[in-house]
Structures are given as C-alpha cells and as structure tokens.
Design a protein around this motif. Structure first.
Motif, PDB file in Angstrom:
ATOM      1  N   TYR B  13     216.245  79.681  92.093  1.00  0.00           N
ATOM      2  CA  TYR B  13     217.053  80.562  92.797  1.00  0.00           C
ATOM      3  C   TYR B  13     216.865  82.006  92.478  1.00  0.00           C
ATOM      4  N   LYS B  14     217.201  82.358  91.435  1.00  0.00           N
ATOM      5  CA  LYS B  14     217.178  83.905  90.955  1.00  0.00           C
ATOM      6  C   LYS B  14     215.686  84.433  90.951  1.00  0.00           C
ATOM      7  N   ALA B  15     214.667  83.468  90.523  1.00  0.00           N
ATOM      8  CA  ALA B  15     213.296  83.892  90.274  1.00  0.00           C
ATOM      9  C   ALA B  15     212.586  83.868  91.717  1.00  0.00           C
ATOM     10  N   HIS B  16     213.024  82.794  92.452  1.00  0.00           N
ATOM     11  CA  HIS B  16     211.798  82.508  93.493  1.00  0.00           C
ATOM     12  C   HIS B  16     212.702  82.554  94.895  1.00  0.00           C
ATOM     13  N   SER B  17     214.187  82.935  95.126  1.00  0.00           N
ATOM     14  CA  SER B  17     214.622  82.802  96.476  1.00  0.00           C
ATOM     15  C   SER B  17     214.111  83.843  97.357  1.00  0.00           C
ATOM     16  N   ARG B  18     213.633  85.394  96.761  1.00  0.00           N
ATOM     17  CA  ARG B  18     213.276  86.070  97.920  1.00  0.00           C
ATOM     18  C   ARG B  18     211.809  85.795  98.356  1.00  0.00           C
ATOM     19  N   ARG B  19     211.081  85.154  97.366  1.00  0.00           N
ATOM     20  CA  ARG B  19     209.668  84.772  97.947  1.00  0.00           C
ATOM     21  C   ARG B  19     209.938  83.731  98.845  1.00  0.00           C
ATOM     22  N   VAL B  20     210.683  82.851  98.748  1.00  0.00           N
ATOM     23  CA  VAL B  20     210.863  81.621  99.591  1.00  0.00           C
ATOM     24  C   VAL B  20     211.389  82.174 100.947  1.00  0.00           C
ATOM     25  N   LEU B  21     212.301  83.107 100.709  1.00  0.00           N
ATOM     26  CA  LEU B  21     212.791  83.807 102.176  1.00  0.00           C
ATOM     27  C   LEU B  21     211.638  84.507 102.827  1.00  0.00           C
ATOM     28  N   ALA B  22     210.945  85.470 102.151  1.00  0.00           N
ATOM     29  CA  ALA B  22     209.855  86.071 102.879  1.00  0.00           C
ATOM     30  C   ALA B  22     208.972  85.145 103.500  1.00  0.00           C
ATOM     31  N   THR B  23     208.491  84.078 102.855  1.00  0.00           N
ATOM     32  CA  THR B  23     207.573  83.094 103.620  1.00  0.00           C
ATOM     33  C   THR B  23     208.188  82.494 104.653  1.00  0.00           C
ATOM     34  N   LEU B  24     209.458  82.277 104.516  1.00  0.00           N
ATOM     35  CA  LEU B  24     210.220  81.545 105.682  1.00  0.00           C
ATOM     36  C   LEU B  24     210.224  82.701 106.778  1.00  0.00           C
ATOM     37  N   ILE B  25     210.432  83.753 106.716  1.00  0.00           N
ATOM     38  CA  ILE B  25     210.533  84.854 107.593  1.00  0.00           C
ATOM     39  C   ILE B  25     209.268  84.898 108.399  1.00  0.00           C
ATOM     40  N   ARG B  26     207.898  84.948 107.698  1.00  0.00           N
ATOM     41  CA  ARG B  26     206.750  84.943 108.170  1.00  0.00           C
ATOM     42  C   ARG B  26     206.405  83.558 109.296  1.00  0.00           C
ATOM     43  N   LEU B  27     207.005  82.345 108.547  1.00  0.00           N
ATOM     44  CA  LEU B  27     206.937  81.023 109.296  1.00  0.00           C
ATOM     45  C   LEU B  27     207.559  81.030 110.292  1.00  0.00           C
ATOM     46  N   LEU B  28     208.893  81.397 110.535  1.00  0.00           N
ATOM     47  CA  LEU B  28     209.886  81.257 111.527  1.00  0.00           C
ATOM     48  C   LEU B  28     210.115  82.429 112.382  1.00  0.00           C
ATOM     49  N   ASP B  30     211.853  84.972 112.245  1.00  0.00           N
ATOM     50  CA  ASP B  30     213.267  85.127 112.600  1.00  0.00           C
ATOM     51  C   ASP B  30     214.229  85.275 111.155  1.00  0.00           C
ATOM     52  N   PHE B  31     214.723  86.766 111.251  1.00  0.00           N
ATOM     53  CA  PHE B  31     215.355  86.769 109.780  1.00  0.00           C
ATOM     54  C   PHE B  31     216.508  85.655 109.500  1.00  0.00           C
ATOM     55  N   ASP B  32     217.553  85.762 110.808  1.00  0.00           N
ATOM     56  CA  ASP B  32     218.518  84.665 110.476  1.00  0.00           C
ATOM     57  C   ASP B  32     218.396  83.296 110.374  1.00  0.00           C
ATOM     58  N   LEU B  33     217.223  82.934 111.050  1.00  0.00           N
ATOM     59  CA  LEU B  33     216.801  81.628 110.940  1.00  0.00           C
ATOM     60  C   LEU B  33     216.452  81.337 109.731  1.00  0.00           C
ATOM     61  N   ALA B  34     215.810  82.126 109.101  1.00  0.00           N
ATOM     62  CA  ALA B  34     215.127  82.100 107.621  1.00  0.00           C
ATOM     63  C   ALA B  34     215.977  82.154 106.499  1.00  0.00           C
ATOM     64  N   GLU B  35     217.170  82.825 106.635  1.00  0.00           N
ATOM     65  CA  GLU B  35     218.200  82.621 105.797  1.00  0.00           C
ATOM     66  C   GLU B  35     218.872  81.512 105.896  1.00  0.00           C
ATOM     67  N   ARG B 159     221.703  95.768 113.303  1.00  0.00           N
ATOM     68  CA  ARG B 159     220.828  96.421 114.337  1.00  0.00           C
ATOM     69  C   ARG B 159     219.397  96.313 114.045  1.00  0.00           C
ATOM     70  N   ALA B 160     219.117  96.698 112.660  1.00  0.00           N
ATOM     71  CA  ALA B 160     217.572  96.705 112.387  1.00  0.00           C
ATOM     72  C   ALA B 160     216.697  95.289 112.643  1.00  0.00           C
ATOM     73  N   LYS B 161     217.512  94.325 112.185  1.00  0.00           N
ATOM     74  CA  LYS B 161     217.039  93.132 112.530  1.00  0.00           C
ATOM     75  C   LYS B 161     216.767  92.640 114.030  1.00  0.00           C
TER      76      LYS B 161
END
Lengths: 115, 414
Positions: B13-28, B30-35, B159-161
């Motif tokens: 989680y510590k090492a990869h959660s941000r990478r996984v999130l970034a890819t999920l945002i690209r695929l989905l 949508d920020f909230d859905l990706a989170e 607001r930014a999202k």
C-alpha cells in the motif's frame, strides 16, 4: 464534448491596435475550424451599443438599452466548438485571433437534466 | 503467515497505492470512483492474499481488481449515464483478462500530476489536490500545513475534482508545444509545497516540515519521468536549501542567518547531489530560473564561509536571472549580494531605489535588508527605523524575535 469560446475585448482594442485582427484573418481561422471538424457554430457580434436586454419579472417583460453588465471588456463574438477535452479546446481558443487583444473564456456546455 | 501478508500488504500500500490510484483514475476517468476502487481492491487483497498467496505482480492485480469492482458497482447501481464506455471495454472477470500494460503505470502518475496542476484550476486547489491525490496526505494534514480548516481544504478538492470532470480536463502529459508552460505550473506547485514546509518555523510542527520532504520526493518523481533541465534545477535548489535545515534555527527556534550558520551542520550528501544536479542543469543552451537559483545556492553550499564566498559570481548569476525575469525581488537579492562586492554604500543606494517600487512597499525582506545595510554602515538610528518598518510587515514569530533583537542591538549603539 462541446465548448463555447466567448470572445471578450475592449471594443477600441478589437480594431484599433496594430495587432488587432482583420476580419479576413478571423474568417480564415473559422474556416480552418470548419475544415478540421471542430466548428459547431461561430459568429462575430455587432458593437455593444446595438445591444438590448430583455427580462421577464412577475410575468412582465422589461426591455432596456445596453448590455446586461457594463464592463470594460465586451462580448465581441463566439465560437461553439467540438473538442476532445479541455486541452484541445484551449489549443483552439488560443488560435482565435482576438485572443491577442482581448480574452477568450472557454466554457464547457452543460447537458440539461430533463429526466 | 497471515501477519506476514498483512504487513507485506501494508508495504505494498505504502509503495504502490498512488500508482494504482493513478492508473485507476485513467481507466475509470473519475477520481471518486477510482478512490473507492482502490479501497475495494485492498479490501479484496486483505481477504484473498492470506488464502491464495501474494500475486506475482501485486500492482497489476490491484489495478485489475479495483477496475473490476468499480465496473461491477456501476452495473449494479446503474448510476452513471456517461460510463457506458467502461462497460463496453470491461473484462468479465479480472482473472480472465489480467491487467497487462504495466509499463504505463509510471506515466499514469505523471498524467495525474499534470491533471492536478492544470492551470485552469485555481492555484490553491492545485496544491491541495496534488498533496491529496499524488502524495496521499489527508485533508487534515494539508489543512495543518496551510494553517486553514480541513473543511476549507476538502471543499477546494471537491470543487477541483468537479471542474476536472465537468470541463473534461484530460488525463494526459501535454504535448511538446504546451509542455513548457504546463511544466511551469507543476514546478510551481512542487516549490510551493516545499516552501510551505521549508519556511515552517517551529520545530514542533512536524507536518509542515514533512512537506519539504514531500516536495523533494515529488520533484524526484517528475525528474525520473521527465528528465528536463528545469526539473533538475528545481530539485537541486530544494536539496541545497534543505541541506541547511539543521543550521537555520537555534535550539530556541530563533533564526540563524546564512552568514552565522554553523556550516558543519549542513548535510553534505544533499549538497553533493544538489551540486551535481546544478552542473547538469546548466549545460543546456539557456538556463532556466530554477537552475540559476540553484547555482547561487550551490556557490553558498560550497563556500567555506560567508566572507570566503564567490560573490562576484553570485552577482553575475542574479544578473542572468534578471535578464530572464525583471523582478524587483530578484533585484533586491542582487543588491544585497552586491554589498559583498561593491560595499554596503552602493547596495544601500540600490535598495533605496528599489523601495520606490510599490511591489516592494509591503515586502518584509526589503526593509530587513535595508536595516542590515544601514547597521553595517553604522547608521544605527536609520537602521532602527527600518527594522521597525520590517517588524510591522511580518507575523512570523521567529522573524519578529530576530528583528526585535536587532532593534535592541541598534538602540544600544546609539
């Protein structure tokens, strides 16, 4: 996705500066957007002195002279464009010739919620 | 066994959660859905990994699972009319169509940074969003760092999202023609994050100090993905400034000026890395403002003492900076450095000319510099007045204590 590019400018600057665009340049840019498939609609507007504002309040129509808001920069024209995303819309907006003397406000079009 | 996997999962989680999130945002898209999907993926991992073992490529497994869960949720709730594209391209089961474009993962993080720092977002929102999404700081931590309420930060992020979604700010690294301008915006956010931590004055305020490290980490990531001179310059600048962190305050939290710092407390590892980066950043045809500022910091870092510093070269670098960007703040710094070359008289005259510029009329360092020069010239009464004006312009406790000490010293000499 559709974006409306609103062209704002001080009406003096729009025509009076050395870098002010000629109509032929604006027409050529609009034509290039038609060719690239980005143009939905676009027009230049008559001077703000020709504006009339209409309001309906309690069923009563009020007609007044002039624009809705007196500001230094006036609405001078618009382009309704089709773009893949905001970055593409911004690229198109920065090519609109009056961007050199005024400013272009880029607004995404909202789908009306009719369900 | 189970605890091993749990601790390993924490590491993943510590090492990869941000990478996984970034890819999920690209695929989905949508920020909230990706989170939510990220959270679901780790919940699944917590259930399955102790039973089935850790997959060969945990990051890819998490992306596939998160994506599958998100699509499943869209199907069940039928909540997003605009998400048909996801259903069309979705695999039926994550194991059947494992996520394979692993090599796009680092690019996704860079895309995420460019999205969070997009110039169409307001500057405060860019910083908050970057710290939240890229650095994984909580809203409470961001609020503490910027001395504001968590609700304010949360609202900025929401607001930014919303703007990213409704204006269709794309999830992409800009093309070559736009890259310089967009990269500026990214570097600005990084430097702001760093400075917010760097200027943190009270040692107890750990969150703020943590930010300086976060800014450096972020810049390293951008440099790794986008090796450009100005990124290198900014990383060098931050490392060189950060190398002085243990020498900048005494044990009471009082400011120690560069000229009085114990240079043996400077971090030599960071100085070596910073200086090497500066040399590379300066090799291009034109040097950017971060590289030039880093070069000035490098000269200080390599000087054995304040008096034994290559001041003419520092003045020359300020001139190069001024040629790129005619800023009164840079001109002020040049004037102060020039005091070491041409003497305090010339410097004071230059500072007085600059103070005619309204941009500096409320600028605390301008009056502090003026007072310092007057003090060096033995004009103690004038120095006292300038210190008083400086005091009116700062609310930072350590700066106020420093000015008050100087004022008292001038008063004694009268």
């Amino acid at each position: 996705m559709k974006y409306l590019c609103l062209v704002y400018s001080d009406e003096q600057d729009l025509h009076g500066l050395p870098e002010s665009p000629k109509d032929s340049e604006c027409a050529a840019y609009a034509e290039s957007l038609v060719r690239s498939g980005h143009m939905v609609a676009g027009e230049a507007l008559q001077s703000v002195h020709t504006a009339t504002t209409v309001r309906v309040r309690s069923g009563e129509v009020q007609i007044t002279d002039g624009p809705f808001a007196e500001t230094k920069e006036q609405l001078a024209g618009f382009y309704m464009i089709e773009a893949r995303d905001l970055n593409e819309a911004l690229r198109i907006a920065q090519g609109i010739p009056p961007a050199r003397v005024g400013s272009i406000e880029v607004r995404p079009v909202r789908q009306l919620q009719v369900d | 066994m189970a605890t091993d996997i749990t601790s390993e999962l924490q590491q993943v989680y510590k090492a990869h959660s941000r990478r996984v999130l970034a890819t999920l945002i690209r695929l989905l898209r949508d920020f909230d859905l990706a989170e939510e999907a990220l959270h679901e993926a780790f919940t699944c991992a917590l259930e399955q990994w102790p039973r089935d073992g850790i997959p060969d490529n945990p990051t890819a497994w998490l992306v596939s699972t998160g994506r599958f869960k998100a699509i499943d949720q869209i199907r069940r709730q039928r909540r997003f009319a605009g998400m048909q594209h996801l259903l069309d391209e979705a695999p039926i089961d994550p194991q059947e169509a494992p996520f394979s474009d692993d090599d796009r993962l680092p690019d996704d993080r860079l895309r995420l940074i460019f999205t969070c720092c997009h110039p169409s977002l307001n500057p405060q929102a860019r910083t908050a969003l970057t710290l939240r999404e890229v650095c994984d700081l909580t809203t409470e931590e961001i609020a503490a760092a910027f001395l504001t309420k968590p609700a304010t930060i949360a609202q900025r992020i929401v607001r930014a999202k919303r703007k990213i979604q409704s204006a269709a700010i794309p999830y992409e690294v800009p093309g070559p023609s736009e890259l310089p301008g967009r990269l500026d915006s990214v570097l600005q956010v990084i430097y702001l994050v760093f400075n917010e931590g760097y200027s943190a004055s009270s040692g107890s305020d750990l969150v703020r100090r943590h930010l300086a490290g976060e800014g450096i980490r972020l810049c390293r990531l951008v440099l790794e993905l986008l090796p450009q001179a100005e990124v290198r310059g900014l990383l060098a600048l931050m490392l060189l400034q950060h190398s002085r962190r243990d020498a900048r305050y005494d044990k009471d939290g009082d400011i120690i000026l560069l000229e009085d710092q114990d240079r043996s407390l400077w971090q030599t590892g960071e100085i070596a890395e910073g200086c090497a980066l500066v040399r590379r950043a300066l090799t291009g045809p034109t040097s950017g403002p971060y590289a030039l500022q880093a070069a000035i910091a490098a000269i200080h870092a390599e000087a054995p003492s304040w008096s034994d510093t290559d001041w003419p070269q520092i003045v020359g670098l300020y001139d190069a900076l001024l040629a790129r960007q005619n800023s009164p703040v840079i001109a002020l710094n040049r004037a102060v450095a020039n005091a070491m070359v041409e003497g305090p008289d010339a410097a004071l005259a230059a500072v007085d000319r600059l103070l005619a510029n309204p941009a500096l009329a409320q600028y605390f360092p301008a009056f502090a510099a003026r007072a310092e020069l007057q003090r060096r010239l033995g004009h103690y009464a004038d120095a006292g007045h300038s210190y008083r004006r400086a005091l009116e312009l700062t609310h930072q406790a350590p700066e106020r204590r420093y000015i008050e000490r100087q004022m008292a010293a001038c008063h004694q000499r009268l």
